[in-house]
Design an enzyme around this catalytic site. Sequence first.
Site, short mmCIF file in Angstrom:
data_model
loop_
_atom_site.label_atom_id
_atom_site.label_comp_id
_atom_site.label_asym_id
_atom_site.label_seq_id
_atom_site.Cartn_x
_atom_site.Cartn_y
_atom_site.Cartn_z
N SER A 1 1.18 -35.15 -17.19
CA SER A 1 1.11 -34.39 -15.93
C SER A 1 2.48 -33.80 -15.65
O SER A 1 3.50 -34.40 -16.02
CB SER A 1 0.72 -35.32 -14.78
OG SER A 1 0.89 -34.66 -13.54
N TYR B 1 2.22 -43.16 -10.27
CA TYR B 1 1.45 -42.28 -11.16
C TYR B 1 2.40 -41.38 -11.96
O TYR B 1 2.28 -41.24 -13.18
CB TYR B 1 0.49 -41.44 -10.32
CG TYR B 1 -0.20 -40.31 -11.06
CD1 TYR B 1 -1.36 -40.54 -11.78
CD2 TYR B 1 0.31 -39.01 -11.01
CE1 TYR B 1 -2.00 -39.51 -12.46
CE2 TYR B 1 -0.32 -37.97 -11.68
CZ TYR B 1 -1.47 -38.23 -12.40
OH TYR B 1 -2.10 -37.20 -13.06
#
Length: 243
Positions: free
Chosen positions: A138, A152
Amino acid sequence: MNSIVLVTGGSRGIGAATSKLLAKQGYAVCVNYMTNKAEADNVIAEIEEAGGTAIAVQADVSKEHDVIRLFNTIDKSLGNITHLVNNAGVLLTQMRVAEMTAERINKVLTTNVTSYFLCCREAINRMPKGGAIVNVSSVASRLGSAGEYVDYAASKGAIDTLTIGLSLEVASQGIRVNCVRPGFIYTDMHADGGEPDRVNRVKALIPLQRGGKPDEVAASIAFLLSNDASFITGTFIDIAGGK
Ligand code: NAP
């Protein structure tokens, strides 16, 4: 050689789009899911209607025995895996690091990091003639997700490093390992973070002025898996509208 691919977390979002695209390109696809059997079955039905080959296999990829069962099922049902897309991931409710429990942090790390290691291990051990792996990271790995989910973002930082290290480790075996880093893609993941409309909230801050679509991520994953990327390993494609 037939191309056989596992897409972890293939029941929804980016994983579902990737499974369908790869099936169209002639791969036999294993669509892994954790809880959402109905959505996984829909993906299989769509692939089969279009003339493709696919199976759905339930497995929690953060658990080692589930990962071993998943790969054994692929061996028996489809044959020797040639390609892997490590895609399954979670993010949990937005909060600051100051509030995070060990339980939460460990859930994010085992789902987003341990699972990728385990699936890479099982895939590599089945790729004596080479193969290709794409890890879905990501842009959070470089942006940090402050005030939302730094756990995350850090898990995705680990995936970037896994990609670099593993690509060097297995290059001489003819196995390529690459990474895509999406950002701000319209999927259900943002609802899990507590803000279903998050992409629309931030889209004005994205240079291309819009959120991305799962198909736009799938296209880059398919490219990195393909022979068109035969001299590419240890590389990253950011798919985040310029962010
Ligand atoms: P999503 O729509 O929430 O789908 C997540 C998928 O992962 C589902 O198929 C889910 O299965 C599966 N999954 C979750 N935990 C699992 C586990 N322990 N074992 C097996 N499968 C599991 O997510 P997405 O937005 O498509 O995200 C896919 C990947 O892209 C993730 O790695 C995510 O971090 C990354 N990413 C997404 C965005 C974005 O903006 N959406 C941005 C950057 C990176 P069930 O359906 O059975 O629950």
